[in-house]
Design a protein around this motif. Structure first.
Motif, mmCIF file in Angstrom:
data_model
loop_
_atom_site.group_PDB
_atom_site.id
_atom_site.type_symbol
_atom_site.label_atom_id
_atom_site.label_comp_id
_atom_site.label_asym_id
_atom_site.label_seq_id
_atom_site.Cartn_x
_atom_site.Cartn_y
_atom_site.Cartn_z
ATOM 1 N N GLU A 279 94.311 91.453 -6.823
ATOM 2 C CA GLU A 279 94.672 91.858 -8.101
ATOM 3 C C GLU A 279 94.691 93.173 -8.551
ATOM 4 O O GLU A 279 95.738 93.791 -9.174
ATOM 5 C CB GLU A 279 93.772 91.033 -8.766
ATOM 6 N N THR A 280 93.754 94.190 -7.713
ATOM 7 C CA THR A 280 93.649 95.171 -7.596
ATOM 8 C C THR A 280 95.274 95.824 -7.735
ATOM 9 O O THR A 280 95.696 97.266 -8.615
ATOM 10 C CB THR A 280 92.466 95.907 -6.650
ATOM 11 N N LYS A 281 95.385 95.615 -6.011
ATOM 12 C CA LYS A 281 97.101 95.853 -6.420
ATOM 13 C C LYS A 281 98.011 95.808 -6.843
ATOM 14 O O LYS A 281 98.646 96.808 -7.313
ATOM 15 C CB LYS A 281 97.194 95.302 -4.318
ATOM 16 N N SER A 282 98.225 94.678 -8.044
ATOM 17 C CA SER A 282 98.872 94.169 -8.744
ATOM 18 C C SER A 282 98.553 94.627 -9.791
ATOM 19 O O SER A 282 99.414 95.498 -10.050
ATOM 20 C CB SER A 282 99.052 92.365 -9.361
ATOM 21 N N LYS A 283 96.977 95.125 -10.214
ATOM 22 C CA LYS A 283 97.426 96.236 -11.547
ATOM 23 C C LYS A 283 98.033 97.492 -11.163
ATOM 24 O O LYS A 283 98.158 97.940 -11.752
ATOM 25 C CB LYS A 283 95.493 95.976 -11.646
ATOM 26 N N LEU B 210 85.183 87.209 1.408
ATOM 27 C CA LEU B 210 86.072 87.445 1.425
ATOM 28 C C LEU B 210 87.165 87.004 1.249
ATOM 29 O O LEU B 210 88.187 87.718 1.396
ATOM 30 C CB LEU B 210 86.937 86.806 3.914
ATOM 31 N N VAL B 211 87.692 85.789 0.555
ATOM 32 C CA VAL B 211 88.603 85.066 0.367
ATOM 33 C C VAL B 211 88.553 85.938 -1.211
ATOM 34 O O VAL B 211 89.408 86.019 -1.828
ATOM 35 C CB VAL B 211 88.418 83.965 -0.153
ATOM 36 N N ASP B 212 86.925 85.935 -1.907
ATOM 37 C CA ASP B 212 86.865 86.223 -3.340
ATOM 38 C C ASP B 212 87.248 87.510 -3.175
ATOM 39 O O ASP B 212 88.322 88.248 -4.069
ATOM 40 C CB ASP B 212 86.058 86.525 -3.517
ATOM 41 N N ALA B 213 87.529 88.339 -2.100
ATOM 42 C CA ALA B 213 87.485 89.779 -1.855
ATOM 43 C C ALA B 213 89.391 90.267 -1.893
ATOM 44 O O ALA B 213 89.658 90.789 -2.521
ATOM 45 C CB ALA B 213 86.384 90.609 -0.815
ATOM 46 N N GLN B 214 89.152 89.062 -0.317
ATOM 47 C CA GLN B 214 90.686 89.677 -0.951
ATOM 48 C C GLN B 214 91.614 88.871 -2.304
ATOM 49 O O GLN B 214 92.799 89.618 -2.332
ATOM 50 C CB GLN B 214 91.978 88.518 -0.028
ATOM 51 N N LYS B 215 91.010 88.215 -3.137
ATOM 52 C CA LYS B 215 91.988 88.099 -4.151
ATOM 53 C C LYS B 215 91.643 88.957 -5.025
ATOM 54 O O LYS B 215 92.844 89.711 -5.648
ATOM 55 C CB LYS B 215 90.978 87.135 -4.982
ATOM 56 N N GLU B 216 90.382 89.685 -4.902
ATOM 57 C CA GLU B 216 90.279 90.942 -5.829
ATOM 58 C C GLU B 216 91.015 91.943 -5.435
ATOM 59 O O GLU B 216 91.723 92.502 -6.494
ATOM 60 C CB GLU B 216 89.034 91.419 -5.829
#
Length: 493
Positions: free
Chosen positions: A153-157, A144-150
């Motif tokens: 990152e997707t939001k920032s991209k 879940l933490v990895d998915a939140q990080k992804e």
């Protein structure tokens, strides 16, 4: 006795007693006080039962030995032990029942141990499952933490991409604006180029005119030096004057074509712009078209009058110092052609607006001012003034509401009744040269036009009647019929 001893041996009473003691020793500090007392009482009861069984075996053994067998043993061991105030209670149940109870107790203890063992195994299994579940939960949390990080990152991209897209859109808009500006610059350059070309054509015409005038002057100089009287005779003769063309005569055809084209542009551009301005204040399209038509007609009338007055002033100015092969009339026209910028067009615009303000055919709201269409009036006055310098001059065809429709002079508007023979009102006048129509006008034909025209005349003062000559002016006109053309022109001006 042997059977009782065998039952006691099979029940393993002492083993049970030892197991209970060990179990109590393990749980002593865990269980409560009542439970410890119950355990102790249970052990005492079990010990009493075993002792009862042993005393029964002792009794049977002593009975088997006779009256005196085992007396010494009883005296030396049993009696001292009894002397220590130990009292053995008789069990309330039989030996068989006691042994059965002991056996049931042993079975219960064994089952309790088995249940405890199974419980401990179940607890270990549950702890193992709990550990595995916790590990799975930790792994899920990590995922879940990895998915939140992804996701972050997707939001920032996505935000970066959106900003980049907005920047590209802004850049494209800026490029589009610059392209429009360049197009406007190119259009202005093209217009300037057209003006330059027209000026070049005018200069070429002027050069040709000057060349012709130079040749004529050289010819006159040669003839003036000649001793023969013929050149002097031809110099003073009228045919010699008619042979020298002026600039107005040389540029007549080019100015004719340019003015006809400009008149068509007035219909296609300035008329529509004026119509758009008036429609903001007047909802009736028919009234708007009538206003534009009357403005054009009044502009031509005012420009023709201004041309006659300007020409009269030019003739008066040139007459004292005029000399040359051309006539005074041609010199005046040539001067006007060369100095069209001296025409006071603003004075004519004011006269046209004043004439429209008193025109009974126009009805408009009080907040509307004809200054709105002053650009159309100004351009029409300039074109009409320049058309008077042509030979022959150009003019508008006579038009009146309710006249018979003429296809040679007009074309019908889109909202006309194409089977109606009479003109309801005019949208644009026709341009004529003498009796020849150069540019067709536009008219609206509808049935009942004559009836509506007569009704409008009965309600308001007739504009045709106001334009008719007064009796005094009619007499003056009849008296001027016998005057010379120059005096006749001067009298009209």
């Amino acid at each position: 006795m042997a059977d009782t001893l065998r039952r006691l041996t099979n029940t393993s009473s002492f083993s049970v007693l030892q197991d209970k003691l060990e179990s109590w020793h393990k749980d002593y500090h865990v269980i409560s006080c009542d439970q410890n007392l119950n355990r102790c009482c249970e052990l005492i009861e079990l010990t009493a039962k075993i002792q009862g069984e042993l005393f029964a075996i002792l009794n049977f053994t002593a009975a088997e030995g006779g009256h005196y067998a085992g007396v010494d043993t009883l005296k030396m061991r049993l009696l001292p032990w009894l002397g220590s105030c130990f009292s053995m209670t008789r069990p309330s149940v039989s030996a068989d029942t006691s042994l059965q109870l002991i056996q049931e107790s042993v079975e219960k203890d064994r089952r309790i141990r088995e249940l405890s063992t199974s419980h401990d195994n179940d607890m270990q299994k549950m702890e193992t499952q709990l550990c595995s579940t916790r590990m799975q939960l930790d792994s899920v949390r990590a995922e879940l933490v990895d998915a939140q990080k992804e996701l972050d990152e997707t939001k920032s991209k996505s935000a970066t991409t959106l900003l980049a897209t907005e920047d590209e859109i802004l850049q494209l808009k800026a490029d589009l604006r610059s392209a429009h500006e360049q197009v406007e610059i190119y259009k202005r350059k093209m217009d300037a180029l057209d003006d330059y070309e027209r000026q070049i054509r005018l200069l070429r015409d002027e050069v040709s005119y000057l060349s012709t005038e130079k040749a004529m002057l050289q010819e006159r100089l040669v003839r003036s030096r000649s001793p023969s009287p013929l050149p002097r005779l031809s110099r003073s003769s009228s045919p010699m004057r008619s042979e020298s063309p002026t600039r107005a005569q040389l540029t007549n055809s080019s100015r004719h074509a340019r003015l006809v084209s400009r008149f068509s542009d007035l219909y296609a551009v300035e008329r529509l712009e004026a119509q758009t301005l008036l429609r903001r204040y007047i909802t009736d399209l028919e009234m708007v078209q009538k206003i534009i038509f009357i403005a054009v007609v009044e502009s031509f009338k005012t420009a023709k009058l201004a041309y006659r007055q300007f020409k009269l002033r030019v003739r008066k100015t040139l007459s004292p110092s005029h000399f040359g092969p051309e006539s005074l009339e041609d010199a005046a026209v040539d001067y006007i052609v060369r100095n069209l910028d001296l025409y006071d067009v603003q004075d004519s615009v004011n006269d046209v607006i004043n004439a429209m303000n008193v025109n009974p055919r126009i009805s408009f709201p009080p907040e509307v001012d004809f200054v709105l269409i002053s650009s159309l009036i100004r351009e029409t006055c300039r074109v009409a003034f320049a058309m008077q310098t042509l030979d022959p001059p150009l003019d508008l065809a006579f038009a009146s509401d309710g006249e018979l429709y003429n296809e040679n002079k007009y074309r019908r508007s889109y909202d006309s009744e194409f089977t109606a023979p009479l003109v309801m009102y005019h949208v644009w006048p026709a341009l004529v040269e003498g009796n020849a129509v150069l540019v067709k006008g536009e008219a609206v034909t509808r049935r009942g036009a004559l009836w509506s025209r007569s009704r409008s005349r009965s309600r308001s003062t007739s504009p045709v009647r106001s334009r008719s000559l007064s009796p005094t002016r009619s007499l003056a006109f009849n008296s001027k019929r016998h005057l010379s053309p120059e005096r006749l022109t001067a009298s009209y001006l």
